[in-house]
Design an enzyme around this catalytic site. Structure first.
Site, short mmCIF file in Angstrom:
data_model
loop_
_atom_site.label_atom_id
_atom_site.label_comp_id
_atom_site.label_asym_id
_atom_site.label_seq_id
_atom_site.Cartn_x
_atom_site.Cartn_y
_atom_site.Cartn_z
N CYS A 118 33.87 -95.86 -29.19
CA CYS A 118 32.63 -95.93 -28.40
C CYS A 118 31.60 -94.86 -28.74
O CYS A 118 30.41 -95.10 -28.64
CB CYS A 118 32.92 -95.96 -26.91
SG CYS A 118 33.68 -94.45 -26.28
N ARG A 171 29.76 -89.87 -20.40
CA ARG A 171 28.98 -90.73 -21.30
C ARG A 171 27.68 -90.06 -21.71
O ARG A 171 27.18 -90.31 -22.80
CB ARG A 171 28.76 -92.10 -20.65
CG ARG A 171 30.08 -92.84 -20.57
CD ARG A 171 30.00 -94.21 -19.96
NE ARG A 171 31.35 -94.72 -19.75
CZ ARG A 171 31.63 -95.80 -19.05
NH1 ARG A 171 30.65 -96.49 -18.49
NH2 ARG A 171 32.88 -96.18 -18.92
N LYS A 212 44.21 -92.50 -15.75
CA LYS A 212 42.85 -91.98 -15.77
C LYS A 212 41.92 -92.90 -14.99
O LYS A 212 41.98 -94.11 -15.21
CB LYS A 212 42.39 -91.90 -17.23
CG LYS A 212 40.97 -91.47 -17.41
CD LYS A 212 40.62 -91.47 -18.85
CE LYS A 212 39.13 -91.25 -18.96
NZ LYS A 212 38.60 -91.64 -20.21
N ARG A 232 32.34 -101.96 -19.43
CA ARG A 232 33.65 -101.92 -20.07
C ARG A 232 34.73 -102.68 -19.28
O ARG A 232 35.91 -102.50 -19.51
CB ARG A 232 34.10 -100.47 -20.22
CG ARG A 232 33.17 -99.58 -21.02
CD ARG A 232 33.94 -98.47 -21.70
NE ARG A 232 33.18 -97.28 -21.98
CZ ARG A 232 32.23 -97.17 -22.91
NH1 ARG A 232 31.89 -98.21 -23.63
NH2 ARG A 232 31.62 -96.03 -23.10
N CYS A 235 33.85 -99.88 -27.03
CA CYS A 235 35.05 -99.24 -27.60
C CYS A 235 35.66 -100.04 -28.75
O CYS A 235 36.68 -99.64 -29.31
CB CYS A 235 36.09 -99.01 -26.50
SG CYS A 235 35.45 -97.97 -25.17
N CYS A 266 39.02 -93.67 -30.33
CA CYS A 266 38.21 -94.73 -29.73
C CYS A 266 36.97 -94.91 -30.60
O CYS A 266 36.62 -94.01 -31.37
CB CYS A 266 37.80 -94.36 -28.31
SG CYS A 266 37.14 -95.78 -27.38
N LYS A 308 44.03 -96.94 -17.82
CA LYS A 308 42.67 -96.40 -17.80
C LYS A 308 41.77 -97.41 -17.08
O LYS A 308 41.63 -98.56 -17.51
CB LYS A 308 42.17 -96.16 -19.22
CG LYS A 308 40.72 -95.71 -19.26
CD LYS A 308 40.32 -95.31 -20.66
CE LYS A 308 38.83 -94.96 -20.70
NZ LYS A 308 38.40 -94.56 -22.03
C1 PBG Z 1 36.31 -93.02 -24.58
C2 PBG Z 1 36.61 -92.14 -23.41
C3 PBG Z 1 35.94 -92.04 -22.18
C4 PBG Z 1 36.54 -90.98 -21.49
C5 PBG Z 1 37.56 -90.51 -22.28
N1 PBG Z 1 37.61 -91.26 -23.46
C6 PBG Z 1 34.76 -92.76 -21.66
C7 PBG Z 1 34.81 -94.16 -21.31
O1 PBG Z 1 35.82 -94.84 -21.43
O2 PBG Z 1 33.76 -94.64 -20.94
C8 PBG Z 1 36.12 -90.46 -20.14
C9 PBG Z 1 36.41 -89.02 -19.90
C10 PBG Z 1 35.72 -88.42 -18.73
O3 PBG Z 1 34.99 -89.05 -17.96
O4 PBG Z 1 35.90 -87.21 -18.56
N2 PBG Z 1 36.59 -94.35 -24.43
#
Ligand code: PBG
Length: 323
Positions: free
Chosen positions: A123, A206, A249, A218, A131, A121, A196
């Site tokens: 981000c 974050r 997720k 997002r 992202c 990713c 997701k």
């Molecule tokens: C990156 C990413 C995120 C998480 C995993 N990969 C954060 C997001 O999308 O903001 C979250 C993992 C967690 O909260 O444990 N994009």
């Protein structure tokens, strides 16, 4: 058909030995994947304030940590990088000398058998925290694909065993598959964060990954929490593009989605027990309001019962000694 009083379901629950015989779901340490935050620099071990027990390590301090993880029987880690410098196009993500690439080499030369998964990713690497790259204030899907593919190839080149795109751009699994194959990485699987959701449960992550979006949110790329049919479309699309494993997720508020995906597809499924889920358990346990060990066992069992084969969880180290 027998009914009460001939039928008594309590008979098979009478003793611990009986309950153990008839247990339908078991969680094994081999089902767990431990997320690891790697921060650029040296001699750094920083606890994440909202995630007690979770640390950010600089690459030089990883050997001790991964030896402990492997020693506990945890088969895999999922790497996240926190670079020193961020820019508009997330260059640190696909830098061959980037923090994750360094970490992969260190881990592989310390414990070769530990399976190394990488989060793919932008981000954590972009100065705006989104992202993907921005065109006219909007996250530009197609320009982002090439950079994600480059990131995945550079992780594979550094020795990663599996790449895990988490950006939610359309077409990224196909773009990554094509790029991996073109560079001789046909054998590297893709675990896609297929369903997701745009979730408040990512809050502590974050902070840990230093990836708060600097404007907006997002929701134009991550999924809308009320939708489950759309999750099936995402999963089907990713599998069609070449995903080997699909992930849902967060996990706990989305166990219905895990179950529906389980019924819809036959490939392995992972679920991500995310940072906010971990933080809530830890906070309540520190207050003495819940029994951490029992709660974690129950949570991980529920995620498996819903249909997940693999669970990404910050509880992995604790759970490894309890299970
Ligand atoms: C990156 C990413 C995120 C998480 C995993 N990969 C954060 C997001 O999308 O903001 C979250 C993992 C967690 O909260 O444990 N994009």
């Amino acid at each position: 058909m027998a009914g009460f009083p001939e039928l008594r379901l309590r008979r098979l629950r009478r003793t611990g030995a009986l309950r153990n015989m008839f247990r339908e779901t078991r969680v094994d340490v081999k089902d767990l994947i431990y997320p690891l935050f790697v921060v650029e620099g040296s001699n750094l071990k920083q606890e994440v304030a909202s995630m007690p027990g979770v640390f950010r390590y600089s690459p030089d301090l990883l050997p001790g940590e991964v030896e402990e993880i492997a020693g506990l029987g945890i088969p895999a880690v999922l790497l996240f990088g926190i670079p020193e410098h961020k820019d508009e196009v997330g260059s640190g993500a696909y830098d061959p000398e980037g923090v994750v690439q360094q970490a992969i080499r260190t881990i592989k030369s310390t414990v070769a058998e530990l399976v190394v998964l990488t989060d793919v990713c932008l981000c954590e690497y972009t100065d705006h925290g989104h992202c993907g790259v921005i065109t006219g204030g909007y996250v530009d899907n197609d320009r982002t694909l090439e950079l994600l593919a480059q990131t995945a190839v550079s992780h594979a080149g550094a020795g990663a065993d599996m790449v895990c795109p988490s950006d939610m751009m359309d077409g990224r699994v196909g773009a990554i598959r094509e790029a991996l194959d073109k560079d001789g990485f046909q054998h590297i699987p893709i675990l896609s964060y297929a369903a997701k959701y745009a979730s408040a449960f990512y809050g502590p992550f974050r902070e840990a990954a230093d990836s708060v979006p600097q404007f907006g949110d997002r929701r134009s790329y991550q999924m809308d929490p009320p939708n489950w049919r759309e999750a099936l479309r995402e999963v089907e699309q990713d599998i069609a593009e070449g995903a080997d494993i699909v992930m849902v997720k967060p996990a706990l508020a989305y166990l219905d989605v895990v179950q529906r995906v389980r019924q819809a597809v036959s490939c392995p499924i992972a679920a991500y027990n995310v940072s906010g889920e971990y933080a809530m358990v830890k906070a309540a346990a520190q207050q003495g309001w819940i029994d951490e060990r029992e709660i974690v066992t129950e949570i991980l069992t529920a995620i498996k019962r819903a249909g997940a084969d693999l669970i990404v969880t910050y509880h992995a180290k604790g759970a490894a000694s309890w299970l």
